[in-house]
Design an enzyme around this catalytic site. Structure first.
Site, mmCIF file in Angstrom:
data_model
loop_
_atom_site.group_PDB
_atom_site.id
_atom_site.type_symbol
_atom_site.label_atom_id
_atom_site.label_comp_id
_atom_site.label_asym_id
_atom_site.label_seq_id
_atom_site.Cartn_x
_atom_site.Cartn_y
_atom_site.Cartn_z
ATOM 1 N N GLU A 224 0.872 -1.168 0.000
ATOM 2 C CA GLU A 224 0.000 0.000 0.000
ATOM 3 C C GLU A 224 0.917 1.228 0.000
ATOM 4 O OE1 GLU A 224 -2.816 0.357 3.220
ATOM 5 O OE2 GLU A 224 -3.522 2.279 2.422
ATOM 6 N N ARG B 20 5.116 -12.986 9.638
ATOM 7 C CA ARG B 20 5.758 -11.721 9.319
ATOM 8 C C ARG B 20 7.081 -11.609 10.072
ATOM 9 N NH1 ARG B 20 2.276 -7.582 9.201
ATOM 10 N NH2 ARG B 20 3.755 -5.952 9.687
ATOM 11 N N LYS C 265 4.244 0.921 9.363
ATOM 12 C CA LYS C 265 4.402 2.168 8.624
ATOM 13 C C LYS C 265 3.762 3.329 9.368
ATOM 14 C CE LYS C 265 3.048 0.114 4.783
ATOM 15 N NZ LYS C 265 2.483 -0.099 3.469
HETATM 16 P P1 ATP Z 1 2.212 -1.827 7.786
HETATM 17 O O1 ATP Z 1 1.356 -2.409 8.850
HETATM 18 O O2 ATP Z 1 3.581 -1.467 8.203
HETATM 19 O O3 ATP Z 1 1.522 -0.751 6.991
HETATM 20 P P2 ATP Z 1 1.412 -3.629 5.783
HETATM 21 O O4 ATP Z 1 1.408 -5.099 5.912
HETATM 22 O O5 ATP Z 1 0.114 -2.941 5.845
HETATM 23 O O6 ATP Z 1 2.460 -3.048 6.788
HETATM 24 P P3 ATP Z 1 1.731 -3.465 2.988
HETATM 25 O O7 ATP Z 1 2.195 -2.302 2.211
HETATM 26 O O8 ATP Z 1 0.319 -3.858 2.905
HETATM 27 O O9 ATP Z 1 2.152 -3.178 4.478
HETATM 28 O O10 ATP Z 1 2.680 -4.703 2.714
HETATM 29 C C1 ATP Z 1 3.045 -5.175 1.453
HETATM 30 C C2 ATP Z 1 3.452 -6.605 1.596
HETATM 31 O O11 ATP Z 1 4.516 -6.733 2.524
HETATM 32 C C3 ATP Z 1 2.304 -7.439 2.123
HETATM 33 O O12 ATP Z 1 2.205 -8.617 1.360
HETATM 34 C C4 ATP Z 1 2.683 -7.721 3.542
HETATM 35 O O13 ATP Z 1 2.190 -8.952 3.960
HETATM 36 C C5 ATP Z 1 4.206 -7.695 3.509
HETATM 37 N N1 ATP Z 1 4.754 -7.301 4.804
HETATM 38 C C6 ATP Z 1 4.517 -6.174 5.487
HETATM 39 N N2 ATP Z 1 5.151 -6.174 6.676
HETATM 40 C C7 ATP Z 1 5.825 -7.351 6.745
HETATM 41 C C8 ATP Z 1 6.671 -7.962 7.718
HETATM 42 N N3 ATP Z 1 6.955 -7.364 8.877
HETATM 43 N N4 ATP Z 1 7.182 -9.182 7.438
HETATM 44 C C9 ATP Z 1 6.912 -9.781 6.276
HETATM 45 N N5 ATP Z 1 6.131 -9.277 5.321
HETATM 46 C C10 ATP Z 1 5.576 -8.075 5.540
HETATM 47 MG MG MG Z 2 -1.460 -3.347 4.474
#
Ligand code: ATP
Ligand code: MG
Length: 541
Positions: A29, A254, A264
């Site tokens: 995102e 994760r 984020k």
């Molecule tokens: P945040 O909560 O920091 O916004 P998010 O999961 O919402 O993280 P996205 O931009 O949706 O962030 O993530 C893109 C991809 O990265 C998704 O497939 C997500 O599962 C993966 N991802 C995000 N954080 C992690 C993590 N800590 N470990 C492994 N994969 C991750």
């Molecule tokens: Mg997300």
């Protein structure tokens, strides 16, 4: 050979002919910069592409216009490229808003979706709990015709934000809360960074994501464990939208690193409140922060491989990441001498002549070449490498003792001066012919110390970094209470070899006996270095 359970699934699907080509995707995102957790997801998705000669799309999951921005889109692309990955298609979820709208209409026509006038609070309250079923919405049994008309009117802007939503009609008594008539569209008047003001209806993740995957013919939709409970809904969507060969969702644990922030939302808060200088502050666990600090893409990829892909959540010690960074730098970084707190040493038996010494840039890399260090009468050593009253097992310079200068001669103590109880100057004699290969080189001295000639020493400023977050105390997990007030220490008055002036910004070095540093900036004859990582490894494999 499969490296993890997801690769085993992929291999099995290829062998049994379920798929002839594997297509994955990385779906960030664009609401912030990528962090080290994303690197793990990137390594998994692009790793499969590379290993099984498949494809991997970069898809911006941009369904929340109020939180998203092109700045983030651009930074995400830059970070992925820097890590060394190449995506096949670049897509935006918002490219599919038109198709998604059509799928929503299809669901309505099938009797699988309805317009609901309950407020967000009312929907939450009637959702039930793990022990109690939810209550059906009074709008649940609206006719298909009425739903079609209302949904069309929602799109046309007839209703205010939040006054109506479109919900999937599934099962308010399901054991899985996600299946209790989830909201799939909401009204939101917001300008979107990609579609502008074309839409005031925006789809929800659980509806949009499976459709995006299916449209792109993704075979393996890989996400983190929090979405395990959403998988039945994912499958429901692709089935009810009528996709014949739907993608499948697979979940992995994760990445969590102790004392590292992997959200984020919170990283953004650190930027906005000025705790750090930006998303790419060298203390940030972002890819851009690590790049700025001097971490290499190879080190980050090695770390992701070292951590592996598991099905259960766990927390990784930050020492593992540092170990991978150090390993890579040890193999590739040139060695240079620097003194952080200089102490002047005058060599009494050396005249005004200057001697050029040739030293190897990196003993671990024969291709790294050599450079010249100039040796002269006055040199600086590290203040901590001379002690009038040495502690036990001190193998450096002491009154009456000897020490070897790295890449040069053995010194013999003569005298020292003190001002107000502080050593201001040391006098030594050089032992002739004591360089490596000389007749006196075999004299037994325990200590070897680094040095810099005074006449061509280059002034340096060292930015030294510590963890942004302190350890949890008394189980207090709140980030705000754990901010380390000393995460940046700026050391002024250091000196580094003149060779540094010939090097480029971005070059990485091992400051001998000290730490790894990146040359950050050359300005007015002074050099700014960032400390990348220390020399000592605390990681036990
Ligand atoms: P945040 O909560 O920091 O916004 P998010 O999961 O919402 O993280 P996205 O931009 O949706 O962030 O993530 C893109 C991809 O990265 C998704 O497939 C997500 O599962 C993966 N991802 C995000 N954080 C992690 C993590 N800590 N470990 C492994 N994969 C991750
Ligand atoms: Mg997300």
């Amino acid at each position: 050979m499969a490296n993890n359970f997801i690769e085993s699934i992929v291999e099995n699907d290829l062998e049994t002919g379920v798929h002839s080509e594997i297509i994955t995707r990385f779906p960030p995102e664009p609401n912030g910069y990528l962090h080290i957790g994303h690197a793990k997801s990137l390594c998994i998705n692009f790793g499969i592409k590379e290993k099984y000669h498949g494809k991997c799309n970069l898809r911006f999951d941009d369904t929340n216009p109020t939180k998203e921005d092109v700045e983030y889109v651009d930074s995400i692309k830059e970070d992925i490229r820097w890590l060394g990955f190449e995506w096949d298609e670049e897509r935006f979820a918002s490219d599919y808003f038109g198709q998604m709208y059509d799928f929503a209409v299809q669901l309505i026509k099938q009797g699988d979706a309805y317009v609901c006038d309950l407020s967000a609070d009312e929907i939450r309250e009637t959702r039930g709990s793990l022990t109690e079923p939810g209550k059906e919405s009074p709008y649940r049994n609206r006719s298909i015709e009425e739903n079609l008309r209302l949904f069309e009117e929602m799109r046309a802007g007839k209703y205010p934000d939040g006054s109506k939503v479109l919900r999937a009609k599934i099962d308010m008594a399901s054991n899985n809360l996600n299946m209790r008539d989830p909201v799939i569209y909401r009204i939101l008047r917001a300008t979107h960074h990609h579609t502008g003001d074309a839409w005031l209806l925006y789809p929800m993740y659980d509806f949009a994501h499976p459709i995006e995957d299916a449209i792109e013919n993704i075979t393996h939709s890989i996400c983190t464990l929090e979405f395990e409970d959403h998988r039945p809904l994912y499958d429901w969507m692709t089935e009810h939208c009528g996709f014949v060969k739907p993608p499948h969702q697979y979940e992995f644990a994760r990445l969590n690193i102790r004392n590292a922030i992997m959200s984020k939302r919170y990283l953004k808060k650190l930027v906005e409140t000025g705790v750090v200088d930006g998303w790419d502050d060298p203390r940030m666990p972002t890819i851009s922060g690590m790049r700025k600090r001097g971490y290499t893409p190879e080190a980050i990829r090695a770390f992701c491989a070292e951590v592996g892909v598991a099905k259960a959540n766990s927390e990784v010690d930050p020492a593992v990441l540092e170990h991978c960074v150090r390993d890579d730098l040890n193999a590739h970084a040139d060695r240079i001498m620097a003194v952080e707190e200089p102490l002047l040493v005058v060599l009494d038996n050396v005249g005004d002549e200057i001697e050029s010494l040739n030293v190897v840039n990196n003993p671990n890399d024969p291709a790294s070449g050599t450079h010249i260090i100039r040796f002269a009468k006055e040199i600086y050593i590290e203040r901590s490498d001379f002690a009038v009253v040495p502690p036990p097992k001190y193998h450096r310079l002491v009154p009456g003792g000897m020490v070897r200068l790295k890449g040069a001669y053995i010194l013999q103590y003569v005298s020292h001066k003190e001002e107000n109880g502080v050593v201001s100057e040391v006098h030594c004699n050089v032992i002739p012919d004591s360089k490596e290969g000389g007749v006196n080189a075999g004299i037994k001295v325990k200590g070897v110390i680094q040095w810099v000639s005074k006449f061509d020493a280059v002034p340096a400023v060292l930015n030294k970094y510590e963890c942004l977050l302190l350890d949890e105390v008394d189980g207090n997990k709140e980030f705000d209470d754990r901010i380390n007030p000393h995460s940046l220490e700026v050391v002024r008055g250091a000196f580094v070899e003149a060779w540094a002036l010939e090097r480029q910004e971005g070059d990485r070095f091992q400051f001998m006996r000290s730490a790894y540093y990146k040359l950050a900036e050359k300005k007015n004859g002074e050099i700014l270095f960032y400390r990348i990582v220390g020399l000592k490894d605390s990681y036990n494999k």
